[in-house]
Enzyme design. Structure first.
Site, PDB file in Angstrom:
ATOM      1  N   LYS A  72       0.841  -1.208   0.000  1.00 53.80           N
ATOM      2  CA  LYS A  72       0.000   0.000   0.000  1.00 53.80           C
ATOM      3  C   LYS A  72       0.870   1.249   0.000  1.00 53.80           C
ATOM      4  CE  LYS A  72      -1.783   2.539   3.228  1.00 53.80           C
ATOM      5  NZ  LYS A  72      -1.642   3.868   2.599  1.00 53.80           N
TER       6      LYS A  72
ATOM      7  N   GLY B 237       7.441   4.691   7.963  1.00 48.12           N
ATOM      8  CA  GLY B 237       6.564   5.829   8.213  1.00 48.12           C
ATOM      9  C   GLY B 237       6.835   6.428   9.571  1.00 48.12           C
ATOM     10  N   SER B 238       5.800   6.980  10.178  1.00 45.30           N
ATOM     11  CA  SER B 238       5.996   7.704  11.433  1.00 45.30           C
ATOM     12  C   SER B 238       6.198   6.751  12.606  1.00 45.30           C
ATOM     13  CB  SER B 238       4.796   8.606  11.695  1.00 45.30           C
ATOM     14  OG  SER B 238       3.643   7.825  11.852  1.00 45.30           O
ATOM     15  N   THR B 239       6.884   7.224  13.614  1.00 46.52           N
ATOM     16  CA  THR B 239       7.090   6.430  14.828  1.00 46.52           C
ATOM     17  C   THR B 239       5.749   6.151  15.496  1.00 46.52           C
ATOM     18  OG1 THR B 239       9.330   7.262  15.100  1.00 46.52           O
ATOM     19  CG2 THR B 239       8.262   6.435  17.080  1.00 46.52           C
TER      20      THR B 239
ATOM     21  N   GLY C  21       4.217   3.322  13.732  1.00 41.00           N
ATOM     22  CA  GLY C  21       5.063   2.162  14.024  1.00 41.00           C
ATOM     23  C   GLY C  21       4.713   1.536  15.366  1.00 41.00           C
TER      24      GLY C  21
ATOM     25  N   GLU D 111      10.673   0.861   9.860  1.00 38.29           N
ATOM     26  CA  GLU D 111      11.665   1.915   9.587  1.00 38.29           C
ATOM     27  C   GLU D 111      10.953   3.233   9.863  1.00 38.29           C
ATOM     28  OE1 GLU D 111      13.381   4.758   8.227  1.00 38.29           O
ATOM     29  OE2 GLU D 111      13.251   3.958   6.188  1.00 38.29           O
TER      30      GLU D 111
ATOM     31  N   CYS E   8      13.770  10.495   6.336  1.00 39.92           N
ATOM     32  CA  CYS E   8      13.858  10.008   7.713  1.00 39.92           C
ATOM     33  C   CYS E   8      15.278  10.152   8.245  1.00 39.92           C
ATOM     34  CB  CYS E   8      13.387   8.574   7.794  1.00 39.92           C
ATOM     35  SG  CYS E   8      14.093   7.548   6.513  1.00 39.92           S
TER      36      CYS E   8
ATOM     37  N   GLU F 109      11.112  14.964  15.339  1.00 42.11           N
ATOM     38  CA  GLU F 109      11.246  14.923  13.886  1.00 42.11           C
ATOM     39  C   GLU F 109      10.311  15.956  13.263  1.00 42.11           C
ATOM     40  OE1 GLU F 109       9.778  11.440  11.638  1.00 42.11           O
ATOM     41  OE2 GLU F 109      11.739  11.474  10.667  1.00 42.11           O
TER      42      GLU F 109
HETATM   43  P1  NAI Z   1       2.175   7.873   8.587  1.00 39.90           P
HETATM   44  O1  NAI Z   1       3.059   7.016   9.404  1.00 39.90           O
HETATM   45  O2  NAI Z   1       0.772   8.103   9.057  1.00 39.90           O
HETATM   46  O3  NAI Z   1       2.051   7.267   7.099  1.00 39.90           O
HETATM   47  C1  NAI Z   1       2.915   6.306   6.528  1.00 39.90           C
HETATM   48  C2  NAI Z   1       2.089   5.192   5.893  1.00 39.90           C
HETATM   49  O4  NAI Z   1       1.371   4.484   6.908  1.00 39.90           O
HETATM   50  C3  NAI Z   1       1.035   5.657   4.900  1.00 39.90           C
HETATM   51  O5  NAI Z   1       0.967   4.724   3.845  1.00 39.90           O
HETATM   52  C4  NAI Z   1      -0.248   5.615   5.722  1.00 39.90           C
HETATM   53  O6  NAI Z   1      -1.404   5.457   4.944  1.00 39.90           O
HETATM   54  C5  NAI Z   1      -0.019   4.402   6.596  1.00 39.90           C
HETATM   55  N1  NAI Z   1      -0.768   4.356   7.848  1.00 39.90           N
HETATM   56  C6  NAI Z   1      -1.279   5.404   8.563  1.00 39.90           C
HETATM   57  N2  NAI Z   1      -1.876   4.949   9.679  1.00 39.90           N
HETATM   58  C7  NAI Z   1      -1.749   3.611   9.685  1.00 39.90           C
HETATM   59  C8  NAI Z   1      -2.163   2.568  10.594  1.00 39.90           C
HETATM   60  N3  NAI Z   1      -2.809   2.830  11.716  1.00 39.90           N
HETATM   61  N4  NAI Z   1      -1.853   1.295  10.283  1.00 39.90           N
HETATM   62  C9  NAI Z   1      -1.157   1.004   9.155  1.00 39.90           C
HETATM   63  N5  NAI Z   1      -0.764   1.927   8.270  1.00 39.90           N
HETATM   64  C10 NAI Z   1      -1.047   3.220   8.525  1.00 39.90           C
HETATM   65  O7  NAI Z   1       2.909   9.247   8.362  1.00 39.90           O
HETATM   66  P2  NAI Z   1       2.244  10.677   7.996  1.00 39.90           P
HETATM   67  O8  NAI Z   1       1.062  10.979   8.855  1.00 39.90           O
HETATM   68  O9  NAI Z   1       2.007  10.713   6.557  1.00 39.90           O
HETATM   69  O10 NAI Z   1       3.425  11.663   8.416  1.00 39.90           O
HETATM   70  C11 NAI Z   1       3.510  12.112   9.748  1.00 39.90           C
HETATM   71  C12 NAI Z   1       4.929  12.198  10.210  1.00 39.90           C
HETATM   72  O11 NAI Z   1       5.552  10.937  10.125  1.00 39.90           O
HETATM   73  C13 NAI Z   1       5.808  13.104   9.401  1.00 39.90           C
HETATM   74  O12 NAI Z   1       5.716  14.426   9.809  1.00 39.90           O
HETATM   75  C14 NAI Z   1       7.163  12.511   9.662  1.00 39.90           C
HETATM   76  O13 NAI Z   1       7.671  13.035  10.852  1.00 39.90           O
HETATM   77  C15 NAI Z   1       6.901  11.054   9.852  1.00 39.90           C
HETATM   78  N6  NAI Z   1       7.204  10.251   8.647  1.00 39.90           N
HETATM   79  C16 NAI Z   1       8.340   9.523   8.626  1.00 39.90           C
HETATM   80  C17 NAI Z   1       8.674   8.804   7.501  1.00 39.90           C
HETATM   81  C18 NAI Z   1       9.924   8.015   7.423  1.00 39.90           C
HETATM   82  O14 NAI Z   1      10.422   7.778   6.331  1.00 39.90           O
HETATM   83  N7  NAI Z   1      10.470   7.548   8.519  1.00 39.90           N
HETATM   84  C19 NAI Z   1       7.833   8.820   6.311  1.00 39.90           C
HETATM   85  C20 NAI Z   1       6.618   9.580   6.450  1.00 39.90           C
HETATM   86  C21 NAI Z   1       6.350  10.264   7.579  1.00 39.90           C
END
Ligand code: NAI
Ligand code: MG
Length: 493
Positions: free
Chosen positions: A198, A250-252, A255, A272, A306, A403
């Site tokens: 996804k 994605g976000s901590t 995670g 990650e 990240c 972050e």
């Molecule tokens: P997010 O962690 O919500 O999104 C990443 C992915 O997870 C997306 O595909 C989203 O649809 C999915 N997702 C969201 N909630 C989920 C759940 N409960 N179960 C499974 N999958 C889920 O990140 P978001 O809200 O887009 O960004 C927020 C913050 O996260 C950013 O400001 C940044 O600090 C951090 N981030 C870190 C990343 C990294 O590469 N480590 C990448 C993106 C965001």
């Protein structure tokens, strides 16, 4: 040198952000369909949920396409397709045959590189130069690299037999959409697993383009399923009983939700997550190079990285000099239209992310840090943020601890090695770090004491499919890339 030329040279130095004519990449070289369905069992299928959502270009706020929103029944369908493909075809296929498919995907990404780069930039806002020169070639390289491992697993794991896990659920973010898809899919396929992937809701289009390639490459139906949706779709994948492995970037915060959700199950996971990397400049470093490293570390991809070098530590004796050089360099950065080949800093990925970044900038000012922003003008439409640095930052400030995921740098000075090691390690994260010094012994001393998954020396943000990547502490666990990246997708017997 004549007076006229001298004057001109000086002017060039300060006007260099403005001396290039625009060189806009053509949108017409990419085909974006007005509507995308879900890629399940080798076909694009209408969602059972009957729902769709729009993905926009964050640089113009124009709608690019309407994309299916996978509901629970759609997730079930995709997981079933992946399970059937696993049991009936993929796990039985000779490894060398699997490799051929993975090579084919790599080659097809290369053939369509320009189209992938354009779509990546339109959908996500990153400069076309980055999509073209980094994201797309590195994604192809990951497929090439893991294709090579598929029939050599006995050398990766000597005296053991590496068995696939089954169905992998893979959830990726919006900062490197195609590249993250490659990081996830390539090792999973090479080790004989099947996939439900996804992409993030703001950047689904290159993953869907990849689905078209996978269809064209004639992969057995169901081996790779690509379904779109937001957090609920992700949660349905995580919670599905027939998933054997979760790979998440994605976000901590998410995670942690995933970790709780899979506790007590047999699901394997790699997470990650976020980062707050320290970029450390010693007084014996080549300073101009180091300044380029700082710029690359935090302004590359608008700081949506990240492993962004979002904290800067400069040794006291060169502090003033480095800050001045950094400010001068910031003034030459070209911020704006991501489709312009001259652009250094593109659009922030979404309105929400821009609001988050702006909250942190406000907070930095409230915390008493001193702000400096590039003088550049920002486009009227779309989501943009000026390259921003803060000096006079305290270690306990939130801008030094949390972050931000934007082009915002928190700067501090230091005197000794021990002091900077302590400061660098003093966050909840531990994904990456950078060290700039002339002395090899200092590099070895620091790398052995820094709790960070990757430490770059005299460079920053360098990636290669052969080298592992992953974090310590709240930056997650498991490694992706390299030989290490095979391990999370196998059980060894
Ligand atoms: P997010 O962690 O919500 O999104 C990443 C992915 O997870 C997306 O595909 C989203 O649809 C999915 N997702 C969201 N909630 C989920 C759940 N409960 N179960 C499974 N999958 C889920 O990140 P978001 O809200 O887009 O960004 C927020 C913050 O996260 C950013 O400001 C940044 O600090 C951090 N981030 C870190 C990343 C990294 O590469 N480590 C990448 C993106 C965001
Ligand atoms: Mg978009």
């Amino acid at each position: 040198m004549s007076k006229a030329i001298k004057k001109n040279t000086i002017q060039l130095k300060f006007d260099s952000a403005r001396v290039y004519e625009p060189a806009i990449e053509s949108k017409s070289a990419a085909k974006i369909k007005p509507v995308y369905d879900l890629f399940i069992n080798g076909k694009f299928e209408k969602p059972l949920s009957k729902k769709y959502f729009n993905t926009i270009n964050p640089a113009s706020e124009e709608i690019l396409s309407s994309v299916a929103m996978a509901g629970k029944a759609d997730v079930n369908k995709a997981v079933l397709a992946a399970r059937n493909a696993y049991e009936r075809t993929w796990k039985k296929m000779p490894a060398a045959e699997r490799a051929k498919y993975i090579y084919r995907i790599a080659r097809m990404i290369q053939e369509k590189a320009r189209e992938f780069a354009i779509i990546e930039t339109l959908d996500g806002g990153k400069p076309i130069r980055e999509s073209r020169d980094f994201d797309v070639p590195t994604a192809a390289n990951h497929f090439f690299y893991y294709a090579g491992w598929a029939d050599k697993l006995e050398y990766a794991f000597p005296n053991r037999k590496a068995m696939p896990l089954g169905v992998a659920g893979q959830i990726i973010p919006w900062n490197f959409p195609l590249l993250m898809a490659a990081w996830k899919i390539a090792p999973a396929l090479a080790t004989g697993n099947t996939v439900v992937l996804k992409p993030a809701e703001t950047t689904p289009l290159t993953a869907l383009k990849l689905a078209e390639i996978i269809q064209e490459a004639d992969l057995p139906p169901g081996v790779v399923n690509i379904i779109t949706g937001a957090g609920d779709t992700g949660a349905n994948i995580v919670n599905h009983a027939d998933i054997n492995k979760i790979a998440f970037t994605g976000s901590t915060a998410v995670g942690k939700i995933i970790q709780r959700a899979i506790a007590g199950t047999n699901k394997k996971a790699t997470l990650e997550l976020g980062g707050k990397a320290a970029n450390i400049i010693f007084d014996d470093a080549p300073l101009d190079q180091a300044v380029e490293g700082i710029i690359n570390g935090i302004f590359f991809n608008q700081g949506h990285v990240c492993c962004a070098g979002s904290r800067l530590y400069v040794q006291e004796s060169v502090y003033e000099q480095v800050i001045q050089k950094l400010k001068d360099r910031m003034e030459t950065l070209i911020v704006g239209n991501p489709m312009d080949k001259n652009t250094d800093v593109g659009a922030i990925n979404s309105r929400e992310q821009l609001a988050t970044i702006q909250r942190y900038i406000k907070l930095g000012n409230q915390e008493g840090a001193e702000m400096y922003q590039s003088a550049c003008a920002l486009p009227k439409k779309g989501f943009f943020c000026k390259p921003t640095i803060f000096t006079n930052v305290a270690q306990s400030n939130r801008i030094a601890q949390e972050e931000i995921f934007g082009p915002v740098l928190a700067i501090q000075s230091f005197r000794t090695d021990d002091e900077v090691i302590e400061k660098a390690n003093n966050t909840a994260f531990g994904l990456s770090a950078g060290i700039w010094t002339d002395k090899g012994s200092k590099i070895f001393n620091l790398t052995s004491k820094m709790r960070a998954g990757v430490v770059w020396a005299n460079t920053y943000n360098k990636f290669d499919p052969t080298s592992p990547f992953g974090g310590y502490k709240e930056s997650g666990y498991g490694r992706e890339g390299g030989l290490h990246g095979l391990f999370p997708y196998v059980k060894l017997v």
